[in-house]
Design a protein around this motif. Structure first.
Motif, PDB file in Angstrom:
ATOM      1  N   HIS A 204     -49.212  11.792 111.533  1.00  0.00           N
ATOM      2  CA  HIS A 204     -48.085  12.721 111.651  1.00  0.00           C
ATOM      3  C   HIS A 204     -46.924  12.325 110.730  1.00  0.00           C
ATOM      4  CE1 HIS A 204     -46.518   9.562 114.348  1.00  0.00           C
ATOM      5  NE2 HIS A 204     -45.328  10.065 114.103  1.00  0.00           N
ATOM      6  N   ILE A 205     -46.799  11.023 110.406  1.00  0.00           N
ATOM      7  CA  ILE A 205     -45.722  10.608 109.502  1.00  0.00           C
ATOM      8  C   ILE A 205     -45.960  11.176 108.114  1.00  0.00           C
ATOM      9  CG2 ILE A 205     -44.536   8.638 108.458  1.00  0.00           C
ATOM     10  CD1 ILE A 205     -45.206   6.987 110.873  1.00  0.00           C
ATOM     11  N   LEU A 206     -47.203  11.129 107.670  1.00  0.00           N
ATOM     12  CA  LEU A 206     -47.545  11.679 106.356  1.00  0.00           C
ATOM     13  C   LEU A 206     -47.264  13.185 106.317  1.00  0.00           C
ATOM     14  CD1 LEU A 206     -48.815  11.230 103.542  1.00  0.00           C
ATOM     15  CD2 LEU A 206     -51.046  11.663 104.592  1.00  0.00           C
ATOM     16  N   LYS A 207     -47.595  13.888 107.394  1.00  0.00           N
ATOM     17  CA  LYS A 207     -47.416  15.343 107.428  1.00  0.00           C
ATOM     18  C   LYS A 207     -45.945  15.742 107.593  1.00  0.00           C
ATOM     19  CE  LYS A 207     -51.996  16.433 109.343  1.00  0.00           C
ATOM     20  NZ  LYS A 207     -52.726  17.074 110.476  1.00  0.00           N
ATOM     21  N   GLN A 208     -45.157  14.889 108.290  1.00  0.00           N
ATOM     22  CA  GLN A 208     -43.782  15.246 108.598  1.00  0.00           C
ATOM     23  C   GLN A 208     -42.760  14.385 107.855  1.00  0.00           C
ATOM     24  OE1 GLN A 208     -43.272  15.206 112.893  1.00  0.00           O
ATOM     25  NE2 GLN A 208     -45.296  16.059 113.219  1.00  0.00           N
ATOM     26  N   GLN A 211     -39.297  16.071 107.319  1.00  0.00           N
ATOM     27  CA  GLN A 211     -38.546  16.278 108.560  1.00  0.00           C
ATOM     28  C   GLN A 211     -38.034  14.965 109.140  1.00  0.00           C
ATOM     29  OE1 GLN A 211     -41.539  17.563 107.648  1.00  0.00           O
ATOM     30  NE2 GLN A 211     -42.160  19.216 109.069  1.00  0.00           N
ATOM     31  N   ILE A 212     -38.878  13.927 109.110  1.00  0.00           N
ATOM     32  CA  ILE A 212     -38.482  12.624 109.654  1.00  0.00           C
ATOM     33  C   ILE A 212     -37.320  12.037 108.866  1.00  0.00           C
ATOM     34  CG2 ILE A 212     -39.233  10.252 110.016  1.00  0.00           C
ATOM     35  CD1 ILE A 212     -42.045  11.355 110.556  1.00  0.00           C
ATOM     36  N   SER A 213     -37.446  12.051 107.541  1.00  0.00           N
ATOM     37  CA  SER A 213     -36.402  11.486 106.692  1.00  0.00           C
ATOM     38  C   SER A 213     -35.097  12.242 106.866  1.00  0.00           C
ATOM     39  CB  SER A 213     -36.839  11.514 105.226  1.00  0.00           C
ATOM     40  OG  SER A 213     -35.855  10.940 104.396  1.00  0.00           O
ATOM     41  N   HIS A 214     -35.172  13.545 106.921  1.00  0.00           N
ATOM     42  CA  HIS A 214     -33.965  14.365 107.077  1.00  0.00           C
ATOM     43  C   HIS A 214     -33.308  14.096 108.426  1.00  0.00           C
ATOM     44  CE1 HIS A 214     -31.223  17.774 106.782  1.00  0.00           C
ATOM     45  NE2 HIS A 214     -31.639  18.164 107.983  1.00  0.00           N
ATOM     46  N   ALA A 215     -34.106  13.990 109.503  1.00  0.00           N
ATOM     47  CA  ALA A 215     -33.564  13.766 110.838  1.00  0.00           C
ATOM     48  C   ALA A 215     -32.856  12.416 110.918  1.00  0.00           C
ATOM     49  CB  ALA A 215     -34.681  13.844 111.871  1.00  0.00           C
ATOM     50  N   ILE A 216     -33.449  11.386 110.313  1.00  0.00           N
ATOM     51  CA  ILE A 216     -32.842  10.056 110.337  1.00  0.00           C
ATOM     52  C   ILE A 216     -31.540  10.036 109.542  1.00  0.00           C
ATOM     53  CG2 ILE A 216     -33.131   7.661 109.579  1.00  0.00           C
ATOM     54  CD1 ILE A 216     -36.092   7.915 110.272  1.00  0.00           C
ATOM     55  N   GLN A 217     -31.536  10.672 108.354  1.00  0.00           N
ATOM     56  CA  GLN A 217     -30.318  10.708 107.540  1.00  0.00           C
ATOM     57  C   GLN A 217     -29.202  11.462 108.257  1.00  0.00           C
ATOM     58  OE1 GLN A 217     -30.793  11.321 103.139  1.00  0.00           O
ATOM     59  NE2 GLN A 217     -32.929  11.659 103.670  1.00  0.00           N
ATOM     60  N   GLU A 218     -29.552  12.545 108.925  1.00  0.00           N
ATOM     61  CA  GLU A 218     -28.550  13.323 109.641  1.00  0.00           C
ATOM     62  C   GLU A 218     -27.990  12.534 110.820  1.00  0.00           C
ATOM     63  OE1 GLU A 218     -28.070  17.878 111.410  1.00  0.00           O
ATOM     64  OE2 GLU A 218     -30.060  16.942 111.300  1.00  0.00           O
ATOM     65  N   PHE A 219     -28.870  11.846 111.542  1.00  0.00           N
ATOM     66  CA  PHE A 219     -28.424  11.015 112.663  1.00  0.00           C
ATOM     67  C   PHE A 219     -27.489   9.918 112.181  1.00  0.00           C
ATOM     68  CE2 PHE A 219     -29.062   7.229 115.347  1.00  0.00           C
ATOM     69  CZ  PHE A 219     -28.685   7.728 116.591  1.00  0.00           C
ATOM     70  N   PHE A 312     -38.215   5.713 101.488  1.00  0.00           N
ATOM     71  CA  PHE A 312     -38.913   5.882 102.759  1.00  0.00           C
ATOM     72  C   PHE A 312     -40.360   5.430 102.581  1.00  0.00           C
ATOM     73  CE2 PHE A 312     -40.214   6.902 106.700  1.00  0.00           C
ATOM     74  CZ  PHE A 312     -40.624   8.187 107.002  1.00  0.00           C
ATOM     75  N   ARG A 313     -40.736   4.347 103.262  1.00  0.00           N
ATOM     76  CA  ARG A 313     -42.082   3.807 103.117  1.00  0.00           C
ATOM     77  C   ARG A 313     -42.824   3.819 104.443  1.00  0.00           C
ATOM     78  NH1 ARG A 313     -41.165  -1.459  99.125  1.00  0.00           N
ATOM     79  NH2 ARG A 313     -40.190  -0.289  97.420  1.00  0.00           N
ATOM     80  N   TYR A 314     -44.112   4.136 104.351  1.00  0.00           N
ATOM     81  CA  TYR A 314     -44.958   4.157 105.526  1.00  0.00           C
ATOM     82  C   TYR A 314     -46.405   3.996 105.084  1.00  0.00           C
ATOM     83  CZ  TYR A 314     -45.319   9.009 103.922  1.00  0.00           C
ATOM     84  OH  TYR A 314     -45.493  10.127 103.147  1.00  0.00           O
ATOM     85  N   THR A 315     -47.247   3.604 106.014  1.00  0.00           N
ATOM     86  CA  THR A 315     -48.657   3.410 105.714  1.00  0.00           C
ATOM     87  C   THR A 315     -49.324   4.770 105.549  1.00  0.00           C
ATOM     88  OG1 THR A 315     -48.653   1.383 107.033  1.00  0.00           O
ATOM     89  CG2 THR A 315     -50.792   2.338 106.522  1.00  0.00           C
ATOM     90  N   THR A 316     -50.049   4.942 104.452  1.00  0.00           N
ATOM     91  CA  THR A 316     -50.600   6.259 104.129  1.00  0.00           C
ATOM     92  C   THR A 316     -52.106   6.370 104.314  1.00  0.00           C
ATOM     93  OG1 THR A 316     -50.890   5.631 101.810  1.00  0.00           O
ATOM     94  CG2 THR A 316     -48.789   6.662 102.424  1.00  0.00           C
ATOM     95  N   SER A 317     -52.775   5.288 104.692  1.00  0.00           N
ATOM     96  CA  SER A 317     -54.231   5.336 104.816  1.00  0.00           C
ATOM     97  C   SER A 317     -54.705   4.329 105.847  1.00  0.00           C
ATOM     98  CB  SER A 317     -54.896   5.040 103.465  1.00  0.00           C
ATOM     99  OG  SER A 317     -56.291   4.863 103.610  1.00  0.00           O
ATOM    100  N   GLU A 318     -55.794   4.668 106.539  1.00  0.00           N
ATOM    101  CA  GLU A 318     -56.376   3.748 107.507  1.00  0.00           C
ATOM    102  C   GLU A 318     -56.925   2.501 106.829  1.00  0.00           C
ATOM    103  OE1 GLU A 318     -59.234   5.857 109.758  1.00  0.00           O
ATOM    104  OE2 GLU A 318     -57.758   7.003 110.906  1.00  0.00           O
ATOM    105  N   VAL A 319     -57.172   2.583 105.532  1.00  0.00           N
ATOM    106  CA  VAL A 319     -57.682   1.435 104.787  1.00  0.00           C
ATOM    107  C   VAL A 319     -56.661   0.298 104.793  1.00  0.00           C
ATOM    108  CG1 VAL A 319     -58.488   0.629 102.526  1.00  0.00           C
ATOM    109  CG2 VAL A 319     -59.103   2.911 103.347  1.00  0.00           C
ATOM    110  N   THR A 320     -55.390   0.641 104.900  1.00  0.00           N
ATOM    111  CA  THR A 320     -54.322  -0.368 104.811  1.00  0.00           C
ATOM    112  C   THR A 320     -53.922  -0.943 106.158  1.00  0.00           C
ATOM    113  OG1 THR A 320     -52.563   1.285 105.038  1.00  0.00           O
ATOM    114  CG2 THR A 320     -53.405   0.863 102.815  1.00  0.00           C
ATOM    115  N   VAL A 321     -54.604  -0.552 107.239  1.00  0.00           N
ATOM    116  CA  VAL A 321     -54.238  -1.029 108.573  1.00  0.00           C
ATOM    117  C   VAL A 321     -54.359  -2.546 108.646  1.00  0.00           C
ATOM    118  CG1 VAL A 321     -54.932  -1.031 110.990  1.00  0.00           C
ATOM    119  CG2 VAL A 321     -54.804   1.120 109.736  1.00  0.00           C
ATOM    120  N   GLN A 322     -53.343  -3.187 109.214  1.00  0.00           N
ATOM    121  CA  GLN A 322     -53.275  -4.641 109.300  1.00  0.00           C
ATOM    122  C   GLN A 322     -53.192  -5.076 110.761  1.00  0.00           C
ATOM    123  OE1 GLN A 322     -53.150  -6.610 106.450  1.00  0.00           O
ATOM    124  NE2 GLN A 322     -53.368  -4.777 105.196  1.00  0.00           N
TER     125      GLN A 322
END
Length: 375
Positions: A204-208, A211-219, A312-322
Motif C-alpha cells: 500500500h505504501i508503493l500505491k499510496q 497521498q502518504i507524503s502529502h498527508a505527512i507534510q501537511e501534518f 521519501f524512502r520505503y522498501t519497494t520489493s519483497e526481495v529486499t525484506v530484512q
C-alpha cells in the motif's frame, strides 16, 4: 546533538505541546527504589501482581519426587523475595484502568521494543506492573535511558542535566507497522521521511506514495513546524486507515536515533539527499545505525521522491525484506562479546571453563575405566 536537545525530547516535555495530536497517555514519577530495582542485575523476579512473589530455588531439585527428598545440612536453599511497591503499584493499576486496562509502557525516551520477545505473544501490551517490570528489566533500551542518556552528545564537557525519571503509560492502540513513518527535521524543515518498519514490504505504501507524503507534510506544517523547542529533531507518525496522521514520538536529531533508510551523513548534509532526488526516483539504501548494531542494507531498493519536498524512502520489493534489527537483542550479551572479541576477560573465563570441563571429563573416564577393569 546537545544534551539540551535530548532533554527536550523527553515525553513529559513534548506531550503537553502535542497532546491533541497523539495517543492519550499518563505520566507517573518513577520512585528511586523502583529505579534501583530495574537496574539490579540479580535474578529476574517481578512484583506488582496479586499472587505470592516469594520463590524458592534449590540445588539438584527434582519436582517429581519433591515429597520423598530428605535434605541434608550441606545442601543449600536460596529464597528470593520480590520487592514490593504497594503505593506505586496502586497508582499504576489506577492509571492502567483509566486507560482501558491495556497500555504501552515506556520511560522518558525509550520503549522496551528490544524485549518484546520475552513477553506473552511477543507483544508490548501490558495489563499490570508485573508485565511492565518484565519488559523493562529485559530491555537494553530502558537501561540506556536510566544509565547513559547523554552518551552520544557532543557537549560531554558540560555537566549532565538532572533527570526526573518517569513511567509513561500510553493507551493501547493496534497500530499496523506499515502505517508508521519516521520524519527528520533540520532547521525546522522536513528533509526526509522513512518507512519505520523498513524490514518489510508493504504494497500500500508503493500505491499510496503521493497521498502518504502529502498527508505527512501537511501534518508537519500545520501542527509540528515551529512548535517544538528545537529546530533539529526527529518525529514518528502513524497514518491510519482514514488517512489521518498521528504523532507517536519525538527523538533527538543524532545517531542515538535510528536513521533507518537514510544515513546520518546524508541527513546532516541535506544537499546529498537533494542530489539523489535529481538523479532518479530509485536509489540503493544507505547504511543505518540500528541500536548498538550497524546494519548495511546494500541490496535494498527504496523509492525516493523526485520532486520538491522531503526525500521519501520505503522498501519497494519483497526481495529486499530484512530480519528485524531487534532480533539481535535476543542473543545474550556474553555471547556477543565472545563472538566479537570485545571482552578479553570473558574469553579467558570461557577458555578456563572449557579446560575445567575437559579435565572433569577425563577424570570421569579414568574412574569408569577403573570400575570396569577385570578383577
Amino acid at each position: 546533538m546537545k544534551k539540551e536537545q535530548v532533554v527536550n525530547c523527553q515525553f513529559s516535555v513534548w506531550y503537553p505541546i502535542f497532546k491533541k495530536h497523539t495517543i492519550k497517555s499518563l505520566i507517573l514519577p518513577l520512585p528511586q527504589n523502583v529505579i534501583d530495582y530495574l537496574l539490579d542485575d540479580g535474578t529476574l523476579v517481578v512484583s506488582g501482581s496479586d499472587h505470592n512473589t516469594e520463590q524458592t530455588h534449590t540445588n539438584n531439585r527434582d519436582p517429581e519426587s519433591e515429597e520423598d527428598i530428605q535434605w541434608s545440612d550441606d545442601e543449600t536453599t536460596t529464597t528470593v523475595t520480590a520487592p514490593e511497591f504497594p503505593e506505586f503499584t496502586s497508582k499504576v493499576l489506577e492509571a492502567i484502568n483509566s486507560l482501558g486496562g491495556r497500555v504501552f509502557p515506556k520511560l522518558n525516551w525509550s520503549a522496551p521494543r528490544d524485549a518484546n520477545w520475552i513477553a506473552l505473544n511477543s507483544s508490548l501490551q501490558c495489563h499490570n506492573l508485573s508485565d511492565i517490570f518484565l519488559l523493562f528489566k529485559s530491555s537494553d533500551f530502558i537501561t540506556h535511558d536510566l544509565t547513559q542518556p547523554f552518551l552520544q552528545c557532543s557537549d560531554q564537557d558540560s555537566p549532565d542535566p538532572v533527570i526526573s525519571y518517569e513511567l509513561v503509560l500510553r493507551k493501547w492502540s493496534e497500530l499496523i507497522p506499515g502505517g508508521e513513518f519516521r520524519c527528520f527535521v533540520k532547521e525546522n524543515k522536513l528533509i526526509a521521511v522513512s518507512q519505520r518498519d523498513y524490514t518489510q514490504y508493504y504494497q500500500h505504501i508503493l500505491k499510496q506514495e503521493e497521498q502518504i507524503s502529502h498527508a505527512i507534510q501537511e501534518f508537519f506544517s500545520q501542527h509540528i513546524q515551529y512548535n517544538f523547542l528545537d529546530e533539529d529533531f526527529v518525529f514518528d507518525v502513524y497514518r491510519d486507515s482514514q488517512g489521518r496522521v498521528w504523532l507517536i514520538d519525538v527523538n533527538p536529531f543524532g545517531e542515538v536515533t535510528d536513521s533507518l533508510l537514510f544515513s546520518w551523513e546524508e541527513l546532516v548534509s541535506s544537499g546529498e539527499i537533494a542530489q539523489q532526488q535529481v538523479r532518479g526516483s530509485r536509489v540503493f539504501c544507505s547504511t543505518g545505525f540500528i541500536g548498538h548494531w550497524t546494519v548495511s542494507v546494500s541490496h535494498g531498493v527504496c523509492a525516493v521522491r523526485a520532486q520538491e519536498g522531503p526525500a521519501f524512502r520505503y522498501t519497494t520489493s519483497e526481495v529486499t525484506v530484512q530480519p528485524s534489527p531487534c532480533l539481535s537483542y535476543r542473543i545474550p550479551r556474553d555471547f556477543v562479546d565472545l563472538s566479537t572479541g570485545e571482552d578479553a576477560y570473558k574469553l579467558l573465563d570461557f577458555l578456563k571453563l572449557k579446560k575445567s570441563q575437559q579435565e572433569d571429563s577425563d577424570e570421569q573416564e579414568v574412574d569408569e575405566e577403573g570400575e570396569n577393569a577385570p578383577q
